[in-house]
Design a protein around this motif. Structure first.
Motif, PDB file in Angstrom:
ATOM      1  N   MET A   1      32.437  85.020  28.704  1.00 24.93           N
ATOM      2  CA  MET A   1      33.408  84.971  29.655  1.00 24.93           C
ATOM      3  C   MET A   1      34.892  85.777  29.944  1.00 24.93           C
ATOM      4  O   MET A   1      35.305  86.995  30.633  1.00 24.93           O
TER       5      MET A   1
ATOM      6  N   ASN B   1      35.112  89.226  28.284  1.00 23.79           N
ATOM      7  CA  ASN B   1      34.441  89.961  28.830  1.00 23.79           C
ATOM      8  C   ASN B   1      32.717  90.883  27.681  1.00 23.79           C
ATOM      9  O   ASN B   1      32.221  92.175  28.341  1.00 23.79           O
TER      10      ASN B   1
ATOM     11  N   TYR C   1      26.625  83.312  34.715  1.00 26.30           N
ATOM     12  CA  TYR C   1      26.868  81.940  33.638  1.00 26.30           C
ATOM     13  C   TYR C   1      28.027  81.397  33.518  1.00 26.30           C
ATOM     14  O   TYR C   1      27.453  80.259  33.067  1.00 26.30           O
ATOM     15  N   LEU C   2      29.021  81.354  35.073  1.00 20.26           N
ATOM     16  CA  LEU C   2      29.078  80.292  35.774  1.00 20.26           C
ATOM     17  C   LEU C   2      27.977  78.766  35.977  1.00 20.26           C
ATOM     18  O   LEU C   2      27.600  77.683  36.211  1.00 20.26           O
TER      19      LEU C   2
ATOM     20  N   LYS D   1      30.158  89.666  31.236  1.00 14.85           N
ATOM     21  CA  LYS D   1      31.123  90.440  32.829  1.00 14.85           C
ATOM     22  C   LYS D   1      30.881  89.506  33.628  1.00 14.85           C
ATOM     23  O   LYS D   1      31.611  89.592  34.840  1.00 14.85           O
ATOM     24  N   ASN D   2      29.378  89.460  33.914  1.00 13.67           N
ATOM     25  CA  ASN D   2      28.561  89.291  34.875  1.00 13.67           C
ATOM     26  C   ASN D   2      29.269  87.056  34.943  1.00 13.67           C
ATOM     27  O   ASN D   2      28.128  85.970  34.921  1.00 13.67           O
ATOM     28  N   HIS D   3      30.040  87.251  35.659  1.00 14.16           N
ATOM     29  CA  HIS D   3      30.883  85.869  35.681  1.00 14.16           C
ATOM     30  C   HIS D   3      29.875  84.826  36.764  1.00 14.16           C
ATOM     31  O   HIS D   3      30.131  83.820  36.545  1.00 14.16           O
ATOM     32  N   GLU D   4      29.452  85.207  37.842  1.00 19.38           N
ATOM     33  CA  GLU D   4      28.815  84.133  38.821  1.00 19.38           C
ATOM     34  C   GLU D   4      26.958  83.514  38.019  1.00 19.38           C
ATOM     35  O   GLU D   4      26.858  82.650  37.771  1.00 19.38           O
TER      36      GLU D   4
END
Length: 446
Positions: free
Chosen positions: A256, A259, A269-270, A264-267
């Motif tokens: 993350m 990126n 993987y968070l 890049k899809n932080h939501e």
């Protein structure tokens, strides 16, 4: 100085001293006592003669004088009238009486007697006898020889007594020296009922207690070593369990940060990172419970296990109803002595595992009677023998449960084992047929 030599000197000194005191008594006091006693006996004879003659007629007095003079050979009688004329004996031999017999103790008593006619007479009694002072000279001559003989006899008796009286102490001393090796089977000989026998008994009891304590220390040391090994293994397994998810989460975070591709899809993987942290939080909580478990510091008391289990399992039973499981609950009153908090937590872990790994719509049976608790469930998969042998190890989970979302931390049954072992309860986890797993706890020894 050894006890034998001390006893020998003490006994010898006491016996020789006693002998010297006896000789001193014989030498100094016995002659005096003999002389006084002998003089009193002669005087009593003289006074009885005076009493018998007083008031008799003059003829009777003269006649009885001859008979009475023969009563005591150590007493010589002399009778005079008022003018001093000797009426008895006929010949004046009184002056040479004591000298002829070589008497060294002499004396004279004088009394007046009155006849029936009213005439007054003087009665003299001269006594003389051989005293014991002559024997003293003989004792003084023989004293050195007697002293040597007595010393030899006393020494022999004292030596025999000293050796015999210390024989048991010597035997006890030899055994106590052997006891320094802490070999089992050693005991001091117990003879008689005196203080030495009590000492031997006390040493034997003390030695047996010492061996028992040494054996207990040995067992405790072995248990300590085993606990240390378990703790080391537990720490190693904990590290292993934490290592993989931490590395996985670091990879997600690095992706993350930079990126990379889909990261890049932080939501997305968070959320995965949060799930990993939540799982590790549960794991850490279970580890803390396992490392702080010490039943020995908690208070145990008697309570009704059936009533306590019914209250403790209420949330788990609601979960079973939500999963539409067939629940058979049979709880008879059973009084146990245990730490209620830890025991109920262990039972709850067993029941939760049974509900978690029961097939959809399957059966769970919880039976408490005859001092036994049975938890049976219709399992999704029966555990193999090699899996049952490892099921109580920390962080161990069968392969099929690792793939499930609610597979647990692998600490639950480890905690169950620790609780039941520390209470001394026997337990068993086994497959009973083609579909049922059973966990049994026996409380009969509580």
């Amino acid at each position: 100085m050894g006890i034998v030599r001390k006893h020998f000197l003490i006994v010898t000194s006491m016996m020789v001293g006693t002998f010297l005191l006896i000789l001193g008594f014989l030498y100094f006091l016995l002659p005096v006592y003999y002389n006084q006693t002998k003089e009193q006996e002669i005087k009593q004879s003289y006074l009885s003669i005076v009493k018998e003659l007083d008031g008799q007629s003059e003829a009777d007095i003269r006649t009885k004088m001859i008979e009475l003079d023969k009563i005591d050979p150590n007493l010589y009688l002399l009778l005079e009238d008022e003018e001093g004329e000797i009426l008895y004996p006929d010949e004046p031999i009184a002056a040479t009486y004591s000298q002829s017999d070589n008497h060294d103790q002499v004396g004279i008593w004088t009394n007046r007697i009155t006849s029936q006619e009213g005439q007054t007479f003087t009665l003299q009694g001269e006594y003389g006898f051989q005293s014991l002072f002559v024997i003293n000279r003989t004792l003084l001559f023989l004293f050195p020889f007697v002293l040597v003989l007595v010393f030899l006899l006393v020494s022999i008796v004292a030596l025999i007594y000293s050796r015999l009286s210390n024989r048991r102490i010597t035997a006890i001393s030899e055994v106590t020296r052997q006891m320094q090796s802490l070999e089992p089977g050693l005991s001091c000989p117990v003879e008689g009922h005196d203080e030495v026998a009590h000492l031997a008994k006390d040493i034997n009891v003390l030695y047996q207690h010492l061996l028992g304590n040494m054996e207990e220390l040995k067992r405790e040391n072995e248990r300590t070593q085993a606990r240390r090994k378990q703790e080391a293994d537990f720490v190693r397994m904990t590290s292993h369990e934490l290592k993989t998810p931490i590395a996985s989460m670091l990879g997600l975070i690095d992706g993350m940060i930079y990126n990379v591709g889909d990261f890049k899809n932080h939501e997305k993987y968070l959320k995965q990172c949060r799930e990993i942290l939540q799982e590790q939080s549960h794991l850490v909580q279970s580890v803390l419970e396992a490392t702080t478990l010490d039943i020995g510091e908690q208070r145990e008391f008697e309570f009704d296990l059936a009533e306590a289990v019914r209250k403790e399992l209420s949330p788990s039973l609601h979960l079973a109803n939500l999963k539409q499981l067939q629940l058979d609950l049979e709880l008879e009153p059973v009084i146990v002595r245990a730490n209620q908090l830890f025991l109920l937590k262990a039972i709850k872990n067993i029941v939760d595992n049974a509900i978690r790994y029961t097939v959809e719509g399957g059966r769970v049976r919880i039976i408490l009677k005859d001092h036994q608790l049975l938890v049976e469930n219709q399992a999704e998969k029966l555990l193999r023998l090699e899996e049952l042998e490892q099921i109580f190890q920390p962080f161990y989970r069968p392969d099929y449960s690792r793939s499930k979302k609610d597979g647990g931390t692998g600490i639950g049954l480890y905690l169950v084992q620790q609780v039941l072992d520390q209470h001394g309860f026997t337990y068993q986890f086994e497959a009973v047929d083609d579909s049922m797993m059973r966990f049994t706890i026996d409380f009969s020894q509580s």
